[in-house]
Design an enzyme around this catalytic site. Sequence first.
Site, short mmCIF file in Angstrom:
data_model
loop_
_atom_site.label_atom_id
_atom_site.label_comp_id
_atom_site.label_asym_id
_atom_site.label_seq_id
_atom_site.Cartn_x
_atom_site.Cartn_y
_atom_site.Cartn_z
N ASP A 170 -14.81 18.76 5.95
CA ASP A 170 -13.52 19.40 6.22
C ASP A 170 -12.72 19.70 4.95
O ASP A 170 -11.70 20.40 5.03
CB ASP A 170 -12.66 18.52 7.13
CG ASP A 170 -13.19 18.45 8.55
OD1 ASP A 170 -14.10 19.23 8.88
OD2 ASP A 170 -12.70 17.62 9.33
N LYS A 175 -4.95 19.60 10.55
CA LYS A 175 -5.65 20.71 11.18
C LYS A 175 -5.98 20.34 12.62
O LYS A 175 -6.02 19.18 13.01
CB LYS A 175 -6.93 21.07 10.41
CG LYS A 175 -7.97 19.92 10.29
CD LYS A 175 -8.88 19.75 11.48
CE LYS A 175 -9.90 18.64 11.25
NZ LYS A 175 -10.64 18.28 12.50
#
Length: 305
Positions: free
Chosen positions: A162, A40
């Site tokens: 996350d 990401k």
Amino acid sequence: MGGTFTGYDPPRRHGDQGDYHKMGLQHPAVTRIHACSPAKLNLFLHVTGQRPDGYHTLQTVFQLLDWGDDMTFELREQPGITLSGDTDDLPPEDNLIMKAACALNQPERGAHIHITKRIPRGGGLGGGSSNAATTLRALNTLWSLNLDQPALLALAKPLGADVPVFTLGHSAWAEGIGEDLSPLALPPRWYAVIIPACGVQTAEIFGHPELTRNTAPITVAAFFSGAGHNDLQPVVMALYPEIRKAWKWLEAQSPTARMTGSGACCFAAFDTEAEARSLVARAPAGVAAVAVQGLDRLPAIERVE
């Protein structure tokens, strides 16, 4: 949730199992799963405060990428989890893959997990968190647990800030400590990701006395109009000269240059693959770089029966 991400209806490919594939239903003969554990980017990252328990409140946009680690999950007759590949020799109590497998609370079941790493450790690309989320999703399918997305997200949150976005499987606007997620449709982009030859400890950056902790919140509309920066970047640049050097080169190449997460990686956004690959080809000696495509939704886990 099973073998597909909720809300994603993938195109039919050769070998797909009809509604089993599209709806994430468990095929009874599945004994092995291949999956990409994606990276990401944080397109911006604001630290808006700090809670009494020490956790920082944030605003960020998570952009998922069509690039990451390769993971294979295979059924074992014996109970327990075995792990091989690029595991960084972490003890089980510190390994997010093992933590995720244990979070499913299935001591009578067994699986072997193999991982081939591409995402650098300490790069701000979410590698460990992605590995944990991929483990939750894959074992849910492999073991026919039939946990839905809310149940998987509940398991993901204690594993790390996350982990939920990778479990959600959608690029997202995030607030709170990163767990308050709203799926977000982002413009199609390619990214040139610069990977300095060092890693950053996130706790070191969030604990630094010079970190800005009071950035005013912004709106989604403001982000799409160009607002946003990375509050962690000045601290990282002051502490890591190799990251600062790579950043300065990237900034000279593109006005979109930015650092992701707590570093070490930096990136620039482009409209086309050719532009991203052109920049990657010009990366200075000793600095790794990769051209990757952004994704709003992650593809289905590939299943091998």
